[in-house]
Design an enzyme around this catalytic site. Sequence first.
Site, PDB file in Angstrom:
ATOM      1  N   ARG A 141      57.471 -30.053  -1.726  1.00  0.00           N
ATOM      2  CA  ARG A 141      56.151 -30.539  -1.332  1.00  0.00           C
ATOM      3  C   ARG A 141      56.120 -32.045  -1.481  1.00  0.00           C
ATOM      4  O   ARG A 141      56.671 -32.573  -2.455  1.00  0.00           O
ATOM      5  CB  ARG A 141      55.058 -29.964  -2.258  1.00  0.00           C
ATOM      6  N   GLU A 169      64.046 -25.697   2.972  1.00  0.00           N
ATOM      7  CA  GLU A 169      63.569 -26.555   1.898  1.00  0.00           C
ATOM      8  C   GLU A 169      62.120 -26.220   1.595  1.00  0.00           C
ATOM      9  O   GLU A 169      61.318 -26.082   2.496  1.00  0.00           O
ATOM     10  CB  GLU A 169      63.703 -28.015   2.357  1.00  0.00           C
ATOM     11  N   CYS A 195      53.619 -30.450   7.833  1.00  0.00           N
ATOM     12  CA  CYS A 195      54.322 -29.159   7.761  1.00  0.00           C
ATOM     13  C   CYS A 195      53.423 -27.977   8.107  1.00  0.00           C
ATOM     14  O   CYS A 195      53.627 -27.311   9.114  1.00  0.00           O
ATOM     15  CB  CYS A 195      54.923 -28.988   6.375  1.00  0.00           C
TER      16      CYS A 195
HETATM   17  C1  UGA Z   1      54.237 -27.730   2.411  1.00  0.00           C
HETATM   18  C2  UGA Z   1      54.644 -26.557   1.502  1.00  0.00           C
HETATM   19  O1  UGA Z   1      53.737 -26.451   0.419  1.00  0.00           O
HETATM   20  C3  UGA Z   1      56.074 -26.766   0.959  1.00  0.00           C
HETATM   21  O2  UGA Z   1      56.469 -25.642   0.192  1.00  0.00           O
HETATM   22  C4  UGA Z   1      57.015 -26.949   2.142  1.00  0.00           C
HETATM   23  O3  UGA Z   1      58.358 -27.184   1.696  1.00  0.00           O
HETATM   24  C5  UGA Z   1      56.565 -28.140   2.967  1.00  0.00           C
HETATM   25  O4  UGA Z   1      55.219 -27.899   3.434  1.00  0.00           O
HETATM   26  C6  UGA Z   1      57.494 -28.299   4.128  1.00  0.00           C
HETATM   27  O5  UGA Z   1      57.523 -27.417   4.996  1.00  0.00           O
HETATM   28  O6  UGA Z   1      58.293 -29.243   4.163  1.00  0.00           O
HETATM   29  P1  UGA Z   1      53.332 -30.211   1.950  1.00  0.00           P
HETATM   30  O7  UGA Z   1      53.229 -30.382   3.431  1.00  0.00           O
HETATM   31  O8  UGA Z   1      53.946 -31.308   1.148  1.00  0.00           O
HETATM   32  O9  UGA Z   1      54.177 -28.894   1.579  1.00  0.00           O
HETATM   33  O10 UGA Z   1      51.855 -30.001   1.441  1.00  0.00           O
HETATM   34  P2  UGA Z   1      51.081 -28.898   0.589  1.00  0.00           P
HETATM   35  O11 UGA Z   1      51.175 -29.181  -0.846  1.00  0.00           O
HETATM   36  O12 UGA Z   1      51.484 -27.556   1.040  1.00  0.00           O
HETATM   37  O13 UGA Z   1      49.576 -29.181   1.065  1.00  0.00           O
HETATM   38  C7  UGA Z   1      49.226 -29.015   2.441  1.00  0.00           C
HETATM   39  C8  UGA Z   1      47.778 -29.267   2.655  1.00  0.00           C
HETATM   40  O14 UGA Z   1      47.001 -28.206   2.112  1.00  0.00           O
HETATM   41  C9  UGA Z   1      47.211 -30.557   2.030  1.00  0.00           C
HETATM   42  O15 UGA Z   1      46.404 -31.187   3.008  1.00  0.00           O
HETATM   43  C10 UGA Z   1      46.398 -30.078   0.859  1.00  0.00           C
HETATM   44  O16 UGA Z   1      45.334 -30.923   0.540  1.00  0.00           O
HETATM   45  C11 UGA Z   1      45.903 -28.738   1.381  1.00  0.00           C
HETATM   46  N1  UGA Z   1      45.556 -27.759   0.321  1.00  0.00           N
HETATM   47  C12 UGA Z   1      46.496 -27.327  -0.560  1.00  0.00           C
HETATM   48  C13 UGA Z   1      44.274 -27.237   0.258  1.00  0.00           C
HETATM   49  O17 UGA Z   1      43.401 -27.600   1.071  1.00  0.00           O
HETATM   50  N2  UGA Z   1      43.963 -26.300  -0.695  1.00  0.00           N
HETATM   51  C14 UGA Z   1      44.889 -25.872  -1.585  1.00  0.00           C
HETATM   52  O18 UGA Z   1      44.549 -25.014  -2.429  1.00  0.00           O
HETATM   53  C15 UGA Z   1      46.177 -26.392  -1.524  1.00  0.00           C
END
Ligand code: UGA
Length: 459
Positions: A155, A152, A279
């Site tokens: 996000r 999956e 994640c």
């Molecule tokens: C992540 C992946 O993006 C999904 O594709 C995956 O399905 C999911 O894990 C999972 O394994 O279930 P998610 O945990 O919802 O999704 O969060 P992200 O959107 O990836 O963000 C993760 C972290 O990175 C957040 O704390 C966000 O603030 C940070 N982030 C994101 C940054 O610091 N910089 C960025 O440019 C992007």
Amino acid sequence: MRISVIGCGYVGLVTGSCLAVAGHQVVCADSDESKIVALHAGNLPIYEPYLDSMVAQECREGRLSFTADTREAIASSDVIFICVGTPPLENGDADLSAIDRIARLIATESVTSKLAVEKSTVPVQTGWQLKRALSIYGRDKGVTFKVASNPEFLREGTAVQDFLHPDRIVVGVEEGSAEQLMQEIYLPILERRFNCPMHSTGCPQTQPPPFIVTTINSAELIKHAANSFLALKISYANMISDLCERLGANVDQVTRAVGLDPRIGPAFLRAGLGFGGFCLPKDIQAFMRVAERAAVDFNLLKEVDRLNRKRVVQFVEMAKGALWVLKDKQIAILGLAFKPNTDDVRSSPALELIKLLQVEGSHLRAYDPHAMEKARAAIPFVQYGTDPYEAVQDADALMIATDWEEFRTLDWHRIRALMARPLVLDGRNLLDPARMKSLGFEYHSFGRPDQKLELPTED
Ligand code: UGA
């Protein structure tokens, strides 16, 4: 198709309700009875845009139901999506005990043939173990068990959109019949033949996603490889940000231009407090363990993790730089969720920040649009504001820890008047430095130093 989804967490609830939207008959099971009671009453354990109205509608229309009887859910379906948790163990490995328990249950409770689909994030070769458990515990039953891996990529915060309008569907299978079943399940999504719950607010007009068929091992590896690469991109952007800070460049300008190269891409290059959530941090740990066991040197990921852990410490240093002494300073924290549009505070950099400031002796008042209830359970020692304005009352500093869009449009004149000192430390580079300055704030963020090239004077 009759589908059961085992595990009513993030992935399970989104998978179950979206498969119901796609027209399947879905029963979602969870061994936590209180969760099922709440779901029957229409109370979801998570905040996720579109999810509650979708669940309500699918239940009303009879395509979706919930049960605490996992055995019954298994017995009544042809396809079982395993969506149980795989939390980290002390050593970083994924805890696969819930998967193992469900595998044994499927083997013993099935009276007809089943396709078991791994949806939870698991290390490569879990499918092989799953198949082995099914055949050992289900021997002499006269039923066949097939296994598929269907990682999956949703996000939190955009989970419904990601499931119904994915950029790819990956299916790892061993035999053609499993591939056919998976294709049938996803056909409505591949052909966009469903009532999109987002249609009133702008359903994304995406192309049909590619349906990628791989081996089970490859599918499992794809998930860890993807999440680890996202983590790597963020840590890379954060290092560029540190360089920009020291050398008088602007990280927004640099990452924007770098990301315009289609080989790199613009996403996940936002500098700031770093990545959190349930994640990315756990998946890079698990992937490192996979590499270790395979005797592959993947120290690159260790660095990604180390650099990420430093971000919150650097943010506290930024606060010290501005406030000098943190003890007895009143600090407002805006944002508690690990990212916007979710109430999830697991491994949230915001909570880590609060713990560090607490050790420094600061007085804290926090606010988050959706995550305060969950944050209260995790860090009860903090005061909470009913709105951002109450949180900033008499504060010596305001620290932004989550990039909620609504923080951008706060009444900053009012905030300035409420604060004891107009100091904003932006851990997510959410606000425009020039605007904040013009509003009369002392403003600091990551990698955007207020520096112009000083030309040497003639004399
Ligand atoms: C992540 C992946 O993006 C999904 O594709 C995956 O399905 C999911 O894990 C999972 O394994 O279930 P998610 O945990 O919802 O999704 O969060 P992200 O959107 O990836 O963000 C993760 C972290 O990175 C957040 O704390 C966000 O603030 C940070 N982030 C994101 C940054 O610091 N910089 C960025 O440019 C992007």
